[in-house]
Design an enzyme around this catalytic site. Structure first.
Site, PDB file in Angstrom:
ATOM      1  N   GLU A  73      11.349  -0.400  -1.421  1.00 49.32           N
ATOM      2  CA  GLU A  73       9.888  -0.452  -1.623  1.00 49.32           C
ATOM      3  C   GLU A  73       9.525   0.143  -2.980  1.00 49.32           C
ATOM      4  O   GLU A  73       8.577  -0.305  -3.632  1.00 49.32           O
ATOM      5  CB  GLU A  73       9.176   0.277  -0.469  1.00 49.32           C
ATOM      6  CG  GLU A  73       9.256  -0.544   0.811  1.00 49.32           C
ATOM      7  CD  GLU A  73       9.256   0.260   2.090  1.00 49.32           C
ATOM      8  OE1 GLU A  73       8.877   1.447   2.082  1.00 49.32           O
ATOM      9  OE2 GLU A  73       9.646  -0.307   3.137  1.00 49.32           O
ATOM     10  N   ASN A  89      12.895   8.016   7.351  1.00 48.81           N
ATOM     11  CA  ASN A  89      12.001   7.824   6.205  1.00 48.81           C
ATOM     12  C   ASN A  89      10.615   7.496   6.751  1.00 48.81           C
ATOM     13  O   ASN A  89      10.381   6.394   7.233  1.00 48.81           O
ATOM     14  CB  ASN A  89      12.539   6.672   5.345  1.00 48.81           C
ATOM     15  CG  ASN A  89      11.600   6.304   4.221  1.00 48.81           C
ATOM     16  OD1 ASN A  89      10.687   7.048   3.889  1.00 48.81           O
ATOM     17  ND2 ASN A  89      11.828   5.141   3.628  1.00 48.81           N
ATOM     18  N   SER A 110      15.788  -1.840  10.306  1.00 50.38           N
ATOM     19  CA  SER A 110      15.443  -2.101  11.711  1.00 50.38           C
ATOM     20  C   SER A 110      16.443  -1.514  12.707  1.00 50.38           C
ATOM     21  O   SER A 110      16.735  -2.138  13.729  1.00 50.38           O
ATOM     22  CB  SER A 110      15.243  -3.596  11.943  1.00 50.38           C
ATOM     23  OG  SER A 110      14.184  -4.083  11.120  1.00 50.38           O
ATOM     24  N   HIS A 119      14.733   3.413  -3.011  1.00 55.56           N
ATOM     25  CA  HIS A 119      14.335   2.623  -1.833  1.00 55.56           C
ATOM     26  C   HIS A 119      13.787   1.276  -2.291  1.00 55.56           C
ATOM     27  O   HIS A 119      13.123   1.183  -3.322  1.00 55.56           O
ATOM     28  CB  HIS A 119      13.278   3.392  -1.026  1.00 55.56           C
ATOM     29  CG  HIS A 119      13.048   2.783   0.315  1.00 55.56           C
ATOM     30  ND1 HIS A 119      12.251   1.671   0.495  1.00 55.56           N
ATOM     31  CD2 HIS A 119      13.543   3.097   1.533  1.00 55.56           C
ATOM     32  CE1 HIS A 119      12.259   1.345   1.785  1.00 55.56           C
ATOM     33  NE2 HIS A 119      13.030   2.191   2.432  1.00 55.56           N
ATOM     34  N   GLY A 136      11.988  -3.213   8.104  1.00 55.95           N
ATOM     35  CA  GLY A 136      10.672  -3.364   8.710  1.00 55.95           C
ATOM     36  C   GLY A 136      10.412  -4.754   9.262  1.00 55.95           C
ATOM     37  O   GLY A 136       9.279  -5.090   9.583  1.00 55.95           O
ATOM     38  N   LYS A 167       7.887   7.172   5.115  1.00 55.53           N
ATOM     39  CA  LYS A 167       7.084   6.380   4.168  1.00 55.53           C
ATOM     40  C   LYS A 167       5.666   6.957   4.053  1.00 55.53           C
ATOM     41  O   LYS A 167       5.497   8.161   4.197  1.00 55.53           O
ATOM     42  CB  LYS A 167       7.066   4.909   4.584  1.00 55.53           C
ATOM     43  CG  LYS A 167       8.453   4.383   4.920  1.00 55.53           C
ATOM     44  CD  LYS A 167       8.498   2.893   5.076  1.00 55.53           C
ATOM     45  CE  LYS A 167       9.873   2.486   5.562  1.00 55.53           C
ATOM     46  NZ  LYS A 167      10.089   1.056   5.494  1.00 55.53           N
ATOM     47  N   GLU A 199      20.700  -0.928   2.423  1.00 56.02           N
ATOM     48  CA  GLU A 199      19.545  -1.429   3.165  1.00 56.02           C
ATOM     49  C   GLU A 199      19.234  -2.860   2.725  1.00 56.02           C
ATOM     50  O   GLU A 199      18.531  -3.064   1.722  1.00 56.02           O
ATOM     51  CB  GLU A 199      18.324  -0.541   2.892  1.00 56.02           C
ATOM     52  CG  GLU A 199      18.514   0.898   3.315  1.00 56.02           C
ATOM     53  CD  GLU A 199      17.173   1.563   3.585  1.00 56.02           C
ATOM     54  OE1 GLU A 199      16.974   1.993   4.735  1.00 56.02           O
ATOM     55  OE2 GLU A 199      16.337   1.622   2.685  1.00 56.02           O
TER      56      GLU A 199
END
Ligand code: PEP
Length: 262
Positions: A106, A19, A222, A104, A182, A21, A176
């Site tokens: 985010e 991904n 990660s 996701h 991240g 992003k 996730e």
């Protein structure tokens, strides 16, 4: 020896998806793809990358005859219309894109995507014969309070449990944990396996063992070359959704190749 044995029976696919992003302009996208093409080799896993919308077509064309699939990071649920700034399933399909990432963390956190909205996006993607990488996962506070399983169960149920069992042919799940995205912090292999087994049981309770065992469940958070093999070695972890490490061709393929050494 549960892992290789159960994998043969279930035939679920191993997948590593990158991904990207909101990273990489057109020139950077082309450069990274050229690096990826140098690394491509036979892999046990399906390999996917998700560049930004503006670079999807160029990436698709550049990877047309390779075994790397180009996928989208998001889409709108409507077919077309007054939705400024949005992109539909049909638009994605018109440039050859067959798979979309939905849900996701985010998108959930910064763009207010709720389980209810995601259910609509899931329906729209499936109605257009697209494959979905459906993401979900708990926040740190949920993990600390011991609510992580109920949060994940609720996310899955609200967005997916209205579907017929046949829809799961086109659904890949991506667990996730938000606290691991991240941050450099990864769920331990035990935490990942425990949650993936719980997700599979949640699916089995509703749709039966056969469906549950055929769905690929990816881990994201990660994943790096140094920890990929240990995470992927778990019986219920079928691959990874990779953020930061997907922006470097060597690291990304080191993660892909972690499967070849299991
Ligand atoms: C992600 O964005 O889906 C992700 C897992 O990111 P990272 O690998 O950087 O934690």
């Amino acid at each position: 020896m549960r892992f290789p044995f159960s994998r043969e029976i279930n035939m679920r696919t191993q997948i590593v998806a990158g991904n990207w992003k909101m990273n990489n302009d057109l020139a950077q996208t082309q450069a990274l793809i050229s690096d990826l093409k140098k690394q491509v080799q036979t892999s046990n896993a399906e390999v996917m990358i998700a560049p930004a919308f503006t670079n999807l077509y160029s990436a698709f064309e550049a990877l047309r005859h390779t075994n790397i699939e180009v996928v989208a990071q998001n889409m709108h649920f409507a077919e077309s219309g007054a939705y400024t700034g949005e992109v539909s399933a049909k638009m994605l399909q018109s440039i050859g894109i067959k798979t979309v990432i939905l849900g996701h963390s985010e998108r959930r956190a910064y763009f207010g995507e709720t389980d209810e909205l995601l259910a609509k996006k899931v329906d729209a993607a499936l109605a257009n014969n697209m494959r979905i990488i459906f993401c979900f996962g708990e926040e740190l506070a949920d993990r600390k309070s011991g609510n992580h399983e109920s949060v994940v169960e609720s996310q899955i149920k609200k967005a997916l449990f209205h579907l017929e069992y046949s829809a799961f042919n086109n659904i890949i799940l991506a667990y996730e944990p938000v606290w691991a995205i991240g941050t450099g912090e990864t769920a331990s292999p035990e935490q990942a396996q425990e949650m993936h087994a719980f997700i599979r049981k949640t699916l089995a309770d509703k749709y039966g063992e056969e469906v549950a065992n055929s769905v690929s469940i990816l881990y994201g958070g990660s994943v790096k070359p140094a920890n990929a093999k240990e995470i992927f070695s778990n019986p219920d972890v079928d691959g990874g959704l990779i953020g930061g490490a997907a922006l470097n061709a060597e690291d990304f393929f080191a993660i892909v190749n972690a499967f070849n050494r299991i």
